[in-house]
Design a protein around this motif. Structure first.
Motif, PDB file in Angstrom:
ATOM      1  N   GLY A 126      29.469 -29.115  -7.593  1.00 49.49           N
ATOM      2  CA  GLY A 126      29.578 -30.850  -8.011  1.00 49.49           C
ATOM      3  C   GLY A 126      28.564 -31.825  -8.331  1.00 49.49           C
ATOM      4  N   ASP A 127      28.036 -30.967  -6.717  1.00 49.63           N
ATOM      5  CA  ASP A 127      26.946 -32.434  -6.040  1.00 49.63           C
ATOM      6  C   ASP A 127      25.394 -32.673  -6.874  1.00 49.63           C
ATOM      7  OD1 ASP A 127      27.538 -32.958  -3.624  1.00 49.63           O
ATOM      8  OD2 ASP A 127      26.467 -32.402  -2.586  1.00 49.63           O
ATOM      9  N   PRO A 128      25.222 -33.960  -7.186  1.00 52.76           N
ATOM     10  CA  PRO A 128      23.930 -34.511  -8.578  1.00 52.76           C
ATOM     11  C   PRO A 128      22.525 -33.148  -7.891  1.00 52.76           C
ATOM     12  CG  PRO A 128      24.471 -36.189  -7.622  1.00 52.76           C
ATOM     13  CD  PRO A 128      25.717 -35.264  -7.398  1.00 52.76           C
ATOM     14  N   VAL A 129      22.191 -32.864  -8.485  1.00 50.49           N
ATOM     15  CA  VAL A 129      20.547 -32.590  -7.931  1.00 50.49           C
ATOM     16  C   VAL A 129      19.226 -33.547  -8.854  1.00 50.49           C
ATOM     17  CG1 VAL A 129      19.265 -30.676  -6.827  1.00 50.49           C
ATOM     18  CG2 VAL A 129      21.607 -30.830  -6.102  1.00 50.49           C
ATOM     19  N   TRP A 130      18.370 -33.394  -8.945  1.00 52.72           N
ATOM     20  CA  TRP A 130      17.911 -33.936  -9.659  1.00 52.72           C
ATOM     21  C   TRP A 130      15.831 -33.001  -8.760  1.00 52.72           C
ATOM     22  CZ3 TRP A 130      12.686 -36.041  -9.287  1.00 52.72           C
ATOM     23  CH2 TRP A 130      12.066 -36.248 -10.489  1.00 52.72           C
ATOM     24  N   LEU A 131      15.294 -31.652  -9.702  1.00 54.35           N
ATOM     25  CA  LEU A 131      13.935 -31.509  -9.904  1.00 54.35           C
ATOM     26  C   LEU A 131      13.800 -31.370  -9.804  1.00 54.35           C
ATOM     27  CD1 LEU A 131      16.006 -27.966  -8.548  1.00 54.35           C
ATOM     28  CD2 LEU A 131      15.772 -29.633  -7.105  1.00 54.35           C
ATOM     29  N   PHE A 132      11.837 -31.549  -9.602  1.00 55.41           N
ATOM     30  CA  PHE A 132      10.908 -31.908 -10.227  1.00 55.41           C
ATOM     31  C   PHE A 132       9.710 -30.958 -10.148  1.00 55.41           C
ATOM     32  CE2 PHE A 132       7.025 -33.904 -10.800  1.00 55.41           C
ATOM     33  CZ  PHE A 132       6.880 -34.727 -12.449  1.00 55.41           C
ATOM     34  N   HIS A 133       9.231 -30.500 -10.734  1.00 54.70           N
ATOM     35  CA  HIS A 133       8.378 -29.794 -10.712  1.00 54.70           C
ATOM     36  C   HIS A 133       6.665 -30.427 -11.835  1.00 54.70           C
ATOM     37  CE1 HIS A 133       5.123 -26.330  -9.978  1.00 54.70           C
ATOM     38  NE2 HIS A 133       5.263 -25.931  -8.521  1.00 54.70           N
ATOM     39  N   GLY A 134       5.770 -29.974 -11.335  1.00 58.37           N
ATOM     40  CA  GLY A 134       4.738 -30.900 -12.221  1.00 58.37           C
ATOM     41  C   GLY A 134       3.726 -29.797 -12.975  1.00 58.37           C
ATOM     42  N   SER A 135       3.740 -29.454 -14.072  1.00 60.22           N
ATOM     43  CA  SER A 135       3.128 -28.468 -14.745  1.00 60.22           C
ATOM     44  C   SER A 135       1.557 -28.116 -14.382  1.00 60.22           C
ATOM     45  CB  SER A 135       2.686 -28.696 -16.377  1.00 60.22           C
ATOM     46  OG  SER A 135       2.623 -29.085 -16.669  1.00 60.22           O
ATOM     47  N   ALA A 136       0.968 -29.437 -13.363  1.00 64.13           N
ATOM     48  CA  ALA A 136      -0.606 -28.791 -12.903  1.00 64.13           C
ATOM     49  C   ALA A 136      -0.334 -29.082 -11.473  1.00 64.13           C
ATOM     50  CB  ALA A 136      -1.237 -29.980 -13.926  1.00 64.13           C
ATOM     51  N   LEU A 200      17.306 -40.966  -9.769  1.00 63.67           N
ATOM     52  CA  LEU A 200      18.564 -42.439  -9.501  1.00 63.67           C
ATOM     53  C   LEU A 200      19.326 -41.864 -10.395  1.00 63.67           C
ATOM     54  CD1 LEU A 200      16.208 -45.162  -8.197  1.00 63.67           C
ATOM     55  CD2 LEU A 200      17.402 -43.328  -7.029  1.00 63.67           C
ATOM     56  N   GLY A 201      19.057 -42.051 -11.703  1.00 66.00           N
ATOM     57  CA  GLY A 201      20.498 -41.352 -12.921  1.00 66.00           C
ATOM     58  C   GLY A 201      21.041 -41.004 -12.741  1.00 66.00           C
ATOM     59  N   HIS A 202      20.490 -39.587 -12.111  1.00 62.97           N
ATOM     60  CA  HIS A 202      21.245 -38.262 -12.491  1.00 62.97           C
ATOM     61  C   HIS A 202      22.440 -38.310 -10.532  1.00 62.97           C
ATOM     62  CE1 HIS A 202      22.361 -34.639 -13.044  1.00 62.97           C
ATOM     63  NE2 HIS A 202      21.948 -33.746 -11.600  1.00 62.97           N
ATOM     64  N   LEU A 203      21.823 -38.942  -9.975  1.00 61.24           N
ATOM     65  CA  LEU A 203      22.205 -38.656  -8.257  1.00 61.24           C
ATOM     66  C   LEU A 203      23.537 -40.375  -8.333  1.00 61.24           C
ATOM     67  CD1 LEU A 203      18.794 -38.386  -6.294  1.00 61.24           C
ATOM     68  CD2 LEU A 203      20.666 -36.993  -6.989  1.00 61.24           C
ATOM     69  N   THR A 204      23.000 -41.155  -8.628  1.00 62.40           N
ATOM     70  CA  THR A 204      23.966 -42.569  -8.456  1.00 62.40           C
ATOM     71  C   THR A 204      24.942 -42.759  -9.887  1.00 62.40           C
ATOM     72  OG1 THR A 204      22.472 -43.268  -8.853  1.00 62.40           O
ATOM     73  CG2 THR A 204      22.702 -42.538  -6.966  1.00 62.40           C
ATOM     74  N   GLY A 205      24.607 -42.224 -11.306  1.00 65.14           N
ATOM     75  CA  GLY A 205      25.001 -42.875 -12.499  1.00 65.14           C
ATOM     76  C   GLY A 205      24.208 -44.623 -12.406  1.00 65.14           C
ATOM     77  N   PRO A 206      24.592 -45.002 -14.213  1.00 67.09           N
ATOM     78  CA  PRO A 206      23.068 -45.837 -14.304  1.00 67.09           C
ATOM     79  C   PRO A 206      23.236 -46.527 -13.917  1.00 67.09           C
ATOM     80  CG  PRO A 206      25.659 -45.584 -15.773  1.00 67.09           C
ATOM     81  CD  PRO A 206      25.753 -44.755 -14.793  1.00 67.09           C
ATOM     82  N   VAL A 207      21.756 -47.285 -13.814  1.00 68.82           N
ATOM     83  CA  VAL A 207      21.043 -47.689 -13.534  1.00 68.82           C
ATOM     84  C   VAL A 207      20.056 -48.899 -13.692  1.00 68.82           C
ATOM     85  CG1 VAL A 207      20.022 -46.037 -11.324  1.00 68.82           C
ATOM     86  CG2 VAL A 207      18.462 -47.035 -13.119  1.00 68.82           C
TER      87      VAL A 207
END
Length: 410
Positions: A126-136, A200-207
């Protein structure tokens, strides 16, 4: 080939900047010497990029009872490196060697939790996790980042994964100084989108919208007070750490975001680029959030100031007892409970380890077995960094293990 990165980016890749955003640019206040004091913390999160992304995952997994979510730019699954530099380089950045599958690392996590060295992984559900990987991004392979997404999903975390932005290996910010596709110092890129708000929106809700002028203070504190033994340099951490504290947090409840830089990105080398350009302070000011910026630095075995995600400083690096992990957690506790941890005196019993047998093998075989590592075609003994000559199957060396993760010539 990505081997030349050697845990950090050494080359620049240019890219086209996307359309500009309408953003607020707020100057960071000058640092004020001080200490970490208690605030009313209502939720604790962690974020990081590259080596800081790996450490962010380690913290989230090891202390899942404390951290309620994680935002990670370009890193792999928990303990991908397996206390081995070669594995880190060739399996967890490049993919020339086989790496542990997410399922294997998930079982490792369960086993360690059962032994009490990690918090129960059920906390991740249930923990929110936000991941990023650039295509370059050609520094950490996309499939390695995919493993992190699978790892979290298998434990029931709520994963959001941005892997379509044409970014290089970097933190991405609306005020980043680099072009989107760049992989170059100071590793903060501008891509025409606000992924910090997305995170931040995914982790903590609306900002709320970011501040155009910062009202808070930037505290510069002595990290020695939070490191086991009181010597930050001994665990490859800098003397100074930083925390941005909005004015609203002085009198009311606030969230806490721990943010971890990548290699070559610590305060003393490329300056304060992440602290200034991550675009977290601007959101912290309007969303009741303190941002803690611990700082790593260089030491023998870590010349580029990376956080320890492969065991250069301690074989316990990914456990709750890892020195850097403990230091960051002491900072978190100070902000939540007030003041640095109490000074304790411990008695250490020293025993002389048995002398291991000498192992003769090709330099290639030594690196594959984790007894040595390679840099720019030359082989070096792991731990002692003694030169062994060319990296190939013809040049041989004789090594013995002097201590865990430390090999010397016989």
């Amino acid at each position: 080939m990505r081997l030349r990165n050697a845990l950090v980016v050494l080359a620049a890749v240019t890219g086209l900047a996307a359309a500009s955003l309408s953003i607020s640019l707020a100057a960071v206040p000058p640092p004020q010497p001080g200490t970490l004091t208690r605030y009313d913390i209502t939720g604790t999160y962690v974020s990081g990029v590259s080596s800081g992304g790996y450490l962010a995952n380690q913290l989230h997994v090891a202390y899942s009872s404390v951290f309620q979510g994680a935002g990670i730019f370009s890193a792999g699954a928990y303990d991908c490196a397996q206390n081995n530099l070669n594995t880190a380089l060739y399996a967890c950045m490049d993919t020339f060697q086989a790496r542990k599958t997410p399922a294997e690392l998930e079982q490792l996590t369960r086993n360690r939790a059962a032994a009490g060295t990690l918090d129960p992984p059920q906390n991740l559900s249930g923990d929110p996790v936000w991941l990023f990987h650039g295509s370059a991004d050609d520094t950490v392979a996309r499939v390695v980042n995919d493993d992190l997404a699978t790892y979290y999903r298998d434990f029931g975390a709520r994963v959001a994964y941005n892997n379509t932005t044409a970014a290089g290996h970097a933190w991405v910010s609306p005020i980043g100084p680099n072009a989107c596709g760049a992989t170059a110092s100071p590793y903060v890129n501008k891509c025409g989108i606000d992924v910090v708000r997305e995170m931040l929106g995914h982790l903590t809700g609306p900002v709320n919208a970011a501040a155009s002028a910062l009202s808070g203070k930037l505290v510069q504190f002595d990290q020695n007070a939070y490191v086991p033994g009181g010597n930050a340099a001994s665990v490859s951490m800098g003397r100074e750490g930083f925390a941005y504290v909005p004015r609203s947090c002085e009198t009311g409840p606030c969230k806490l975001m721990v943010t971890l830089h990548g290699c070559y990105q610590y305060f003393g080398l490329v300056g304060n680029a992440l602290l200034v350009s991550a675009y977290l302070n601007e959101y912290a000011d309007t969303n009741n959030m303190i941002v803690l910026y611990p700082q790593a630095t260089t030491m023998t075995g870590n010349p580029r100031g990376c956080w320890d995600w492969w065991g250069y400083q301690s074989p316990q690096y990914a456990l709750k007892t890892g020195p850097q992990m403990t230091a960051v957690m002491n900072m978190v506790k100070a902000l939540s409970a007030g003041g640095p941890p109490p000074t304790t005196t411990t008695t250490t019993t020293t025993t002389t380890p048995p002398v291991s047998e000498c192992v003769t093998a090709s330099n290639y075989a030594h690196t594959v077995a984790g007894r040595a590592y390679v840099t720019l075609g030359q082989t070096y003994a792991l731990g002692s960094h003694q030169s062994l000559g060319l990296w190939n199957t013809f040049t041989t060396s004789t090594l013995r293990q002097a201590s865990p993760n430390h090999w010397v010539k016989c």
